[in-house]
Design an enzyme around this catalytic site. Structure first.
Site, PDB file in Angstrom:
ATOM      1  CB  THR A   1      60.636  10.933   1.957  1.00  0.00           C
ATOM      2  OG1 THR A   1      61.890  10.549   2.515  1.00  0.00           O
ATOM      3  CG2 THR A   1      60.614  10.663   0.464  1.00  0.00           C
TER       4      THR A   1
ATOM      5  CD  GLN B   1      35.268  24.024   5.516  1.00  0.00           C
ATOM      6  OE1 GLN B   1      34.600  23.908   4.484  1.00  0.00           O
ATOM      7  NE2 GLN B   1      35.523  22.984   6.303  1.00  0.00           N
TER       8      GLN B   1
ATOM      9  CB  SER C   1      42.778  20.723   4.269  1.00  0.00           C
ATOM     10  OG  SER C   1      42.691  19.346   4.518  1.00  0.00           O
ATOM     11  N   GLY C   2      43.868  19.438   1.193  1.00  0.00           N
ATOM     12  CA  GLY C   2      43.495  18.932  -0.122  1.00  0.00           C
ATOM     13  C   GLY C   2      42.155  18.223  -0.207  1.00  0.00           C
ATOM     14  CG  HIS C   3      40.237  16.090   3.172  1.00  0.00           C
ATOM     15  ND1 HIS C   3      39.005  15.988   3.761  1.00  0.00           N
ATOM     16  CD2 HIS C   3      41.031  16.708   4.076  1.00  0.00           C
ATOM     17  CE1 HIS C   3      39.059  16.529   4.980  1.00  0.00           C
ATOM     18  NE2 HIS C   3      40.273  16.969   5.186  1.00  0.00           N
TER      19      HIS C   3
ATOM     20  CB  CYS D   1      37.154  18.781  11.947  1.00  0.00           C
ATOM     21  SG  CYS D   1      36.934  19.117  10.206  1.00  0.00           S
TER      22      CYS D   1
ATOM     23  CB  THR E   1      45.177  19.523  11.552  1.00  0.00           C
ATOM     24  OG1 THR E   1      43.757  19.411  11.414  1.00  0.00           O
ATOM     25  CG2 THR E   1      45.541  19.545  13.018  1.00  0.00           C
TER      26      THR E   1
ATOM     27  CG  ASN F   1      34.621  25.307  10.506  1.00  0.00           C
ATOM     28  OD1 ASN F   1      34.954  26.434  10.848  1.00  0.00           O
ATOM     29  ND2 ASN F   1      34.514  24.322  11.357  1.00  0.00           N
TER      30      ASN F   1
END
Ligand code: PLP
Length: 422
Positions: free
Chosen positions: A279, A221, A241-243, A367, A73, A193
């Site tokens: 950071t 996706q 998106s990593g997850h 989502c 996002t 998606n």
């Protein structure tokens, strides 16, 4: 329950043990801030640089292309808002404020409208545009609408066909002549998606570049599921998106060519080439690098098995519910993605019944924070409201066994029969 079957990989995946192992040292032992000049800081900076390099390579890019973010996002928002605003300024386009569209009850001076964009025809001819497809995720479509609300962008949604392919002729029309000269960005998804269709991104890039318009690709996706060649495909920006490929949630990246003007959305200490201050999450960057490497390796090893099990699942579903219709492209689709509409039921009822029998799927977009709205993708594909509401998605990251497919088919037959005979 060990015999539960998780068929919602498009929503998220568990973190892989390889990823946990690789990132753990950077949580407690090598904990330094990569901006610090002392030894622990330098250790962290080296790990971050190595992760950036490996991650970029996994997506066919170079390390300087990577902006680490908090997920898909954020990456989509940075690309859409950041590029569109920067290009609006450089192209000499004028934000069009429409005073009076909304009121906050506050009136100053003569209460009249303000800003530019009021000189009729001329204002319209300098109004910025953004072109997206009609089936984008809200992370893209809502970001584009935000540009419409705040800067008067004309938000153009290019239609799709019944299988969710973006209409390339319509795209070409939308970029021709003066319209193209006002267009700051084209944004399309690589894989859908909801219905799994893979879009012809290289062709879209070719069309947009012929009109000197950069292209952002939402690859949330697709990353980790199908090969991505960021530089070879000449894409300007690409969100992941990593997850979705086995990192912890809240990690992602925007791949970005430095030829593209962009305005940062998060100001601060100037990390991530000044485009995403704050950071850096070193352990998270390591997780992304390891996870994309693992996913690419799985893709090579398991591609055929994934496609075969997807096709067997589709056949099994059609056998037990002959009325079910596969949505999306039957071939140019994600290897672990099967989506259907089921006449006479709602996807939500089916999902709940299957869940009670240990099978986790999704109805519509995962989502949307539990909102049960009509999936807009299916409506854009030409399905009516009842059909769109009956959508069910089954998605997986590892090949399914024959036994799993049989159990899904058995449970689905039971659920569908129960719900239609009520
Ligand atoms: N884009 C697409 C195509 C998605 O499917 C999703 C989430 O499923 C997103 C963007 C947003 O990703 P995230 O929720 O990880 O920020």
């Amino acid at each position: 329950m060990s015999d539960e079957i998780y068929l919602d990989a498009s929503a998220t995946e568990p973190v892989s043990s390889g990823v946990i192992e690789a990132m753990t040292p950077f949580l407690a032992d090598a904990f330094g801030n990569p901006a610090s000049v002392h030894q622990p800081g330098r250790t962290a900076a080296r790990a971050l640089a190595a992760a950036r390099e490996a991650f970029a390579a996994g997506l066919g890019g170079k390390s300087g292309d990577v902006v680490f973010t908090s997920g898909g996002t954020e990456s989509d928002n940075l690309a859409i808002k950041g590029i569109a605003m920067a290009r609006m300024k450089r192209m000499g386009l004028c934000p069009a404020f429409h005073a009076g569209d909304e009121t906050d009850g506050y009136q100053s001076g003569d209460g009249g409208s303000h800003g530019v964009g009021e000189d009729g025809q001329d204002a319209e001819s300098r109004r910025p545009r953004i072109v997206i497809s009609a089936v984008e995720h809200p992370a893209v479509s809502q970001a584009a609408d935000w540009l419409g609300r705040w800067f008067g962008f004309e938000v153009v949604r290019v239609p799709v066909d019944r299988q969710a392919h973006i209409d390339l002729e319509a795209l070409e029309d939308e970029l021709a002549g003066r319209k193209g000269e006002r267009t700051t960005l084209v944004s399309v998804m690589l894989a859908n998606n909801e219905v799994g269709t893979i879009e012809p991104v290289s062709q879209i890039v070719e069309i947009a570049h012929a009109h000197h318009v950069p292209v952002h690709v939402d690859a949330v996706q697709a990353a980790g599921r199908i090969p991505i060649r960021f530089r070879d495909w000449d894409i300007d920006a690409l969100a992941v998106s990593g997850h979705k490929f086995a990192t912890p949630k809240g990690l992602g990246a925007l791949m970005l060519r430095n030829r593209v003007p962009i305005e940062p959305l998060i100001s601060g200490g100037g990390q991530e080439h000044g485009l995403r201050s704050g950071t850096q999450n070193v352990a998270g960057a390591v997780a992304l690098a390891v996870a994309i490497g693992e996913a690419n390796e799985r893709m090579r090893d398991e591609w055929d098995a994934m496609v075969a099990s997807r096709n067997k699942l589709i056949d099994a579903v059609r056998r037990v519910v002959p009325a079910a219709e596969l949505t999306g492209d039957p071939e140019a689709r994600l290897p672990g993605h099967a989506s259907f509409v089921f006449p006479g039921v709602t996807g939500e009822a089916l999902l709940v019944d299957l869940d009670a029998h240990g099978i986790s799927c999704s109805s519509g977009s995962a989502c949307a924070m539990g909102r049960h709205e009509v999936p807009p993708t299916l409506m854009a594909m030409g399905f009516d409201e009842d059909a769109a509401k009956s959508a069910l998605r089954m998605s997986f990251a590892r090949p399914l066994t024959g036994d799993q497919i049989d159990r899904v088919a058995y449970a689905l037959e039971g659920s569908y029969t129960r719900l239609t005979q009520r």
